[in-house]
Design an enzyme around this catalytic site. Sequence first.
Site, PDB file in Angstrom:
ATOM      1  N   ARG A  31       0.850  -1.181   0.000  1.00  0.00           N
ATOM      2  CA  ARG A  31       0.000   0.000   0.000  1.00  0.00           C
ATOM      3  C   ARG A  31       0.894   1.242   0.000  1.00  0.00           C
ATOM      4  O   ARG A  31       1.879   1.306   0.739  1.00  0.00           O
ATOM      5  CB  ARG A  31      -0.906   0.018   1.242  1.00  0.00           C
ATOM      6  CG  ARG A  31      -2.009  -1.029   1.211  1.00  0.00           C
ATOM      7  CD  ARG A  31      -3.065  -0.726   0.153  1.00  0.00           C
ATOM      8  NE  ARG A  31      -4.171  -1.666   0.157  1.00  0.00           N
ATOM      9  CZ  ARG A  31      -4.233  -2.745  -0.591  1.00  0.00           C
ATOM     10  NH1 ARG A  31      -3.225  -3.045  -1.406  1.00  0.00           N
ATOM     11  NH2 ARG A  31      -5.288  -3.535  -0.556  1.00  0.00           N
ATOM     12  N   GLU A  78      -3.472   7.565  -6.142  1.00  0.00           N
ATOM     13  CA  GLU A  78      -3.412   6.822  -7.403  1.00  0.00           C
ATOM     14  C   GLU A  78      -4.486   7.305  -8.370  1.00  0.00           C
ATOM     15  O   GLU A  78      -5.665   7.352  -8.004  1.00  0.00           O
ATOM     16  CB  GLU A  78      -3.568   5.323  -7.143  1.00  0.00           C
ATOM     17  CG  GLU A  78      -2.402   4.747  -6.345  1.00  0.00           C
ATOM     18  CD  GLU A  78      -2.452   3.234  -6.197  1.00  0.00           C
ATOM     19  OE1 GLU A  78      -3.444   2.610  -6.641  1.00  0.00           O
ATOM     20  OE2 GLU A  78      -1.492   2.670  -5.652  1.00  0.00           O
ATOM     21  N   HIS A  82       0.153  -0.081 -10.266  1.00  0.00           N
ATOM     22  CA  HIS A  82      -0.629  -0.988  -9.405  1.00  0.00           C
ATOM     23  C   HIS A  82      -0.987  -2.272 -10.154  1.00  0.00           C
ATOM     24  O   HIS A  82      -2.162  -2.629 -10.311  1.00  0.00           O
ATOM     25  CB  HIS A  82      -1.897  -0.298  -8.908  1.00  0.00           C
ATOM     26  CG  HIS A  82      -2.379  -0.858  -7.591  1.00  0.00           C
ATOM     27  ND1 HIS A  82      -2.985  -0.097  -6.627  1.00  0.00           N
ATOM     28  CD2 HIS A  82      -2.336  -2.115  -7.083  1.00  0.00           C
ATOM     29  CE1 HIS A  82      -3.307  -0.843  -5.588  1.00  0.00           C
ATOM     30  NE2 HIS A  82      -2.912  -2.074  -5.839  1.00  0.00           N
TER      31      HIS A  82
END
Length: 597
Positions: A285, A314, A333
């Site tokens: 994370r 993000e 990601h």
Amino acid sequence: MAATSSWNFMVTPTKPSLSWKLSFLSPLTTVNVTRRQNRTAKRFVVFATVFLDPKPTVLVAEKLGEAGLELLKTFANVDCSYNLDHEELCTKISLCDALIVRSGTKVTREVFERSGGRLKVVGRAGVGIDNVDLSAATEHGCLVVNAPTANTIAAAEHGIALLTAMARNIAQADASIKSGKWQRSKYVGVSLVGKTLAVMGFGKVGSEVARRAKGLGMHVIAHDPYAPADRARAIGVDLVSFEEAISTADFISLHMPLTPATSKMFNDESFSQMKKGVRIVNVARGGVIDEEALVRALDSGTVAQAALDVFTEEPPSKDSKLVLHENVTVTPHLGASTTEAQEGVAIEVAEAVVGALKGQLAATAVNAPMLPAEILSELAPFVTLSEKLGRLAVQLVAGGRGVQSVKVTYSSARGPDDLDTRLLRAMITKGLIEPISSVFINIVNADFSAKQRGLRITEERILLDGSPENPLEFIQVQIANVESKFSIAMSDSGEIKVEGRVKDGKPHLTKVGSFGVDVSMEGSLILCRQVDQPGMVGSVGSILGEENVNVSFMSVGRIAPRKQAVMTIGVDEEPSKEALKRIREIPAVEEIVFLKL
């Protein structure tokens, strides 16, 4: 079950308008036609009955793997409606028994309210459930499930891919050649063989990364307060403290969840403790790293390189100094982005949703089912006490051995048949695990979550004589085979021990180790071991007052006058490190610890 529809027409000489709504209230449909210009209105009554399909309806609001859809279709009617806006979702939801989303759909309180009680389960195809209002789901009796295991291998493989790509400057060399350059000497890498990798978070993904790193010839250490030592040894991994892990590693791979305890855990202070030239990988994370501090560490050379798949925001801003840094390798990601992982997630969430619709308790449930109001009302203060005792006890654990054995003792005048402790045990488990985990613990998944982490919780009851009017006299939590940050918390038999009671409806801490105390468990606590002498309360209180820290409660327990004592202080704010240092430097103070509740 019969369904009917009601239509309201408004007819004008120039333009008719039509509005409709679906109702499940009556098998009678009434159509009202009104003509303006004082004309007589005609009223019609129409009987319309529709027999509904007995299958439940599942709304899939974001793209799901075909294998998951096929599984759903064997049990339910499946409505794949992607890219719904919020109002469209709220409109559809009253016709659905289940909803499946990924991270892009916000399942708000309004969604649950507009479902009219029909929505029974929300499935999150993935791990994080930040986009689902858990409180509203629980209030409306809706179970929330996720898919936490299917992407484990994909995430671990991506971590290793970033590790090796970073060590050999793959991304930078690729960009250099494509720009027309040939810079062999600039992109000399480092070898992995014989280097020390610290795996921070030894759960499913972390342990798989460790296995693969061992295969690359690396020496692997790990930090995780709950990792079973025997499981780590079986892989050939040494469990160590946080400080030892970050100070001895050549490479650091992050695999902890984002919680209040881990938020910006990697900051200026922790970077300063690392070996110069350390390399960091993060596929967990983004928020566990203070990104501005990482830029400073990269610029100074403390951190030689970083490889990041996740970010605090993000997507990150286009002018992000971290993303644009020449010593940083980034991906958008992609940890779970393999064909196999996506299919696995689809199947896992579909199985959980179908199971929930069948009335089964899902091991991946992340919220608690509704409890009878009378039971919750009676146990409410003890539920709060249980969680706080678990949270306090685990914060007293030191060292890298990990929490494996916990004993809970209940003292009550009620017999076993009159006191169901499952909820209390679940809340103690919640307090033990949640501070360093992204898992939401409740009565549904507590035992499963504890077992996954190798945490064995045993219960003991002390039967008292007297009236069973109150459910419990006290609750005691003991953690065995660990070291303590606060030596007095260790009992005579060698376990960390804390005990609490409910007084005037509020949880109170009444014992730490063998010392009796009495302090309300609100806000946070400072435990201070000291020599019992005049002026100690004033000295400590003055320092906290100068730091503008409000003291809510204070209690002193002692062996005998002028001997050893424990001061327990309830505070509304977290003291600064400087304040705690000043208290520690008082000559009569022997040790001190700050605990968040």
